[in-house]
Design a protein around this motif. Structure first.
Motif, PDB file in Angstrom:
ATOM      1  N   UNK A   1       3.767   6.129 -12.223  1.00 49.26           N
ATOM      2  CA  UNK A   1       5.040   5.577 -11.760  1.00 49.26           C
ATOM      3  C   UNK A   1       5.486   4.407 -12.628  1.00 49.26           C
ATOM      4  N   UNK A   2       4.522   3.579 -13.065  1.00 47.09           N
ATOM      5  CA  UNK A   2       4.860   2.388 -13.852  1.00 47.09           C
ATOM      6  C   UNK A   2       4.513   2.547 -15.335  1.00 47.09           C
ATOM      7  N   UNK A   3       4.498   3.798 -15.789  1.00 47.87           N
ATOM      8  CA  UNK A   3       4.116   4.057 -17.187  1.00 47.87           C
ATOM      9  C   UNK A   3       5.090   3.445 -18.183  1.00 47.87           C
ATOM     10  N   UNK A   4       6.366   3.251 -17.786  1.00 46.74           N
ATOM     11  CA  UNK A   4       7.368   2.694 -18.694  1.00 46.74           C
ATOM     12  C   UNK A   4       7.643   1.222 -18.427  1.00 46.74           C
TER      13      UNK A   4
ATOM     14  N   UNK B   1      11.515   9.795  -3.938  1.00 48.07           N
ATOM     15  CA  UNK B   1      11.959   8.684  -3.084  1.00 48.07           C
ATOM     16  C   UNK B   1      10.928   7.564  -3.099  1.00 48.07           C
ATOM     17  N   UNK B   2       9.663   7.919  -2.903  1.00 46.04           N
ATOM     18  CA  UNK B   2       8.605   6.907  -2.876  1.00 46.04           C
ATOM     19  C   UNK B   2       8.477   6.198  -4.226  1.00 46.04           C
ATOM     20  N   UNK B   3       8.545   6.976  -5.297  1.00 49.70           N
ATOM     21  CA  UNK B   3       8.412   6.396  -6.634  1.00 49.70           C
ATOM     22  C   UNK B   3       9.560   5.446  -6.937  1.00 49.70           C
ATOM     23  N   UNK B   4      10.782   5.858  -6.598  1.00 53.16           N
ATOM     24  CA  UNK B   4      11.948   5.002  -6.832  1.00 53.16           C
ATOM     25  C   UNK B   4      11.851   3.723  -6.009  1.00 53.16           C
ATOM     26  N   UNK B   5      11.353   3.855  -4.781  1.00 52.05           N
ATOM     27  CA  UNK B   5      11.217   2.686  -3.912  1.00 52.05           C
ATOM     28  C   UNK B   5      10.198   1.709  -4.488  1.00 52.05           C
ATOM     29  N   UNK B   6       9.077   2.241  -4.970  1.00 50.66           N
ATOM     30  CA  UNK B   6       8.049   1.384  -5.557  1.00 50.66           C
ATOM     31  C   UNK B   6       8.577   0.691  -6.811  1.00 50.66           C
ATOM     32  N   UNK B   7       9.336   1.410  -7.617  1.00 52.15           N
ATOM     33  CA  UNK B   7       9.914   0.790  -8.813  1.00 52.15           C
ATOM     34  C   UNK B   7      10.889  -0.314  -8.426  1.00 52.15           C
ATOM     35  N   UNK B   8      11.639  -0.078  -7.357  1.00 52.38           N
ATOM     36  CA  UNK B   8      12.588  -1.097  -6.897  1.00 52.38           C
ATOM     37  C   UNK B   8      11.849  -2.355  -6.443  1.00 52.38           C
ATOM     38  N   UNK B   9      10.741  -2.181  -5.746  1.00 53.04           N
ATOM     39  CA  UNK B   9       9.948  -3.336  -5.318  1.00 53.04           C
ATOM     40  C   UNK B   9       9.496  -4.136  -6.526  1.00 53.04           C
TER      41      UNK B   9
ATOM     42  N   UNK C   1       0.849  -1.172   0.000  1.00 52.47           N
ATOM     43  CA  UNK C   1       0.000   0.000   0.000  1.00 52.47           C
ATOM     44  C   UNK C   1       0.892   1.231   0.000  1.00 52.47           C
ATOM     45  N   UNK C   2       0.461   2.280  -0.692  1.00 52.87           N
ATOM     46  CA  UNK C   2       1.246   3.515  -0.754  1.00 52.87           C
ATOM     47  C   UNK C   2       1.484   4.089   0.631  1.00 52.87           C
TER      48      UNK C   2
ATOM     49  N   UNK D   1      16.689   9.660   2.130  1.00 55.03           N
ATOM     50  CA  UNK D   1      16.803  10.677   1.104  1.00 55.03           C
ATOM     51  C   UNK D   1      16.964   9.966  -0.233  1.00 55.03           C
ATOM     52  N   UNK D   2      16.957  10.731  -1.320  1.00 54.14           N
ATOM     53  CA  UNK D   2      17.138  10.138  -2.645  1.00 54.14           C
ATOM     54  C   UNK D   2      18.486   9.447  -2.738  1.00 54.14           C
ATOM     55  N   UNK D   3      19.549  10.097  -2.232  1.00 56.35           N
ATOM     56  CA  UNK D   3      20.893   9.510  -2.285  1.00 56.35           C
ATOM     57  C   UNK D   3      20.966   8.233  -1.465  1.00 56.35           C
ATOM     58  N   UNK D   4      20.344   8.236  -0.280  1.00 60.75           N
ATOM     59  CA  UNK D   4      20.365   7.055   0.576  1.00 60.75           C
ATOM     60  C   UNK D   4      19.594   5.901  -0.065  1.00 60.75           C
ATOM     61  N   UNK D   5      18.518   6.233  -0.759  1.00 61.46           N
ATOM     62  CA  UNK D   5      17.766   5.199  -1.438  1.00 61.46           C
ATOM     63  C   UNK D   5      18.604   4.562  -2.537  1.00 61.46           C
ATOM     64  N   UNK D   6      19.409   5.383  -3.230  1.00 61.03           N
ATOM     65  CA  UNK D   6      20.284   4.860  -4.273  1.00 61.03           C
ATOM     66  C   UNK D   6      21.307   3.900  -3.671  1.00 61.03           C
ATOM     67  N   UNK D   7      21.775   4.198  -2.463  1.00 57.33           N
ATOM     68  CA  UNK D   7      22.712   3.299  -1.788  1.00 57.33           C
ATOM     69  C   UNK D   7      22.043   1.974  -1.486  1.00 57.33           C
ATOM     70  N   UNK D   8      20.777   2.035  -1.058  1.00 59.74           N
ATOM     71  CA  UNK D   8      20.022   0.818  -0.777  1.00 59.74           C
ATOM     72  C   UNK D   8      19.876  -0.009  -2.055  1.00 59.74           C
ATOM     73  N   UNK D   9      19.588   0.665  -3.155  1.00 60.33           N
ATOM     74  CA  UNK D   9      19.362  -0.027  -4.419  1.00 60.33           C
ATOM     75  C   UNK D   9      20.642  -0.673  -4.943  1.00 60.33           C
ATOM     76  N   UNK D  10      21.781  -0.081  -4.607  1.00 61.60           N
ATOM     77  CA  UNK D  10      23.048  -0.620  -5.105  1.00 61.60           C
ATOM     78  C   UNK D  10      23.608  -1.700  -4.189  1.00 61.60           C
ATOM     79  N   UNK D  11      22.998  -1.863  -3.010  1.00 64.11           N
ATOM     80  CA  UNK D  11      23.466  -2.887  -2.070  1.00 64.11           C
ATOM     81  C   UNK D  11      22.626  -4.140  -2.217  1.00 64.11           C
TER      82      UNK D  11
END
Length: 224
Positions: free
Chosen positions: A131-134, A107-115, A46-47, A60-70
């Motif tokens: 968010x999932x248009x592409x 941040x939320x959109x990037x997180x949802x895309x990562x999921x 759920x959102x 933050x956006x940068x911290x989320x990128x760190x999560x995505x790269x780990x």
């Protein structure tokens, strides 16, 4: 020139997929999303859960990128643990949605895309179609319902008077429409944003889920 998103017309359930559900408050869309995910054997997000997670852990956006790269396993476990401990329903989503900052939305959109990149899932959120248009294997659904039934459901679920329910629905409708237009430039009520629009006024949760499953079965590419 007005731009509209290209919808999928088909969703291959045999490949990694995401089902994005936008819904009117009081329509039962949250329950529909949960049951659909259960039937498909995938997770439901759920959102409001994502908003609480990003807020709680101050990502933050940068911290989320760190999560995505780990390695994602630890984050996935953290999300599951938080979801199990705190059952966040639609009633918590009462903040002024228009006040959401561009940074928080990213941040939320990037997180949802990562999921959705990590595994097949069902996600209920106000701007899922955007968010999932592409995403080439995303099914975008809008759940709508006639006002009397929405009012009745709000009165029952939130223990409101009829007057309070009407005011709450009006606030949600205006807030979510403003939120959607701000970040997507589209109206959430435009059917062209979705693959499937369902009026659930005279349908139960199970009937709605069965209709969606039937749509997926009939539109999904057949395997040999």
């Amino acid at each position: 020139q007005t731009e509209y998103y290209k919808n999928t017309t088909t969703m291959d359930k045999n490949q990694k997929f995401v089902i994005a559900i936008n819904r009117e408050v009081g329509s039962g869309g949250h329950a529909i999303g949960e049951e659909l995910a259960k039937k498909l054997g995938v997770k439901f997000y759920d959102k409001a859960i994502v908003k609480e997670l990003t807020k709680k852990f101050n990502l933050s956006v940068d911290e989320l990128e760190e999560v995505r790269s780990s390695k994602f396993n630890w984050w996935n476990s953290l999300v599951e643990s938080y979801m199990n401990r705190y059952r966040i329903e639609e009633r918590f989503d009462v903040e002024n949605t228009v006040a959401t900052t561009d940074n928080v939305f990213k941040v939320e959109s990037d997180f949802l895309r990562q999921l959705a990149e990590d595994e097949s899932c069902v996600i209920a959120g106000r701007s899922g179609f955007y968010i999932f248009r592409d995403n080439p294997n995303a099914l975008k659904i809008f759940i709508t319902c006639d006002m009397p039934q929405r009012i009745e459901r709000m009165m029952k679920v939130r223990n409101l008077t009829e007057e309070e329910a009407v005011k709450a629905i009006d606030k949600f409708d205006k807030g979510r429409e403003a939120y959607t237009k701000k970040f997507s430039g589209k109206s959430r009520y435009d059917a062209r944003n979705y693959d499937l629009v369902i009026n659930v006024t005279h349908m139960s949760v199970q009937q709605t889920v069965n209709l969606i499953l039937d749509y997926i079965d009939k539109s999904s590419p057949k395997t040999e």
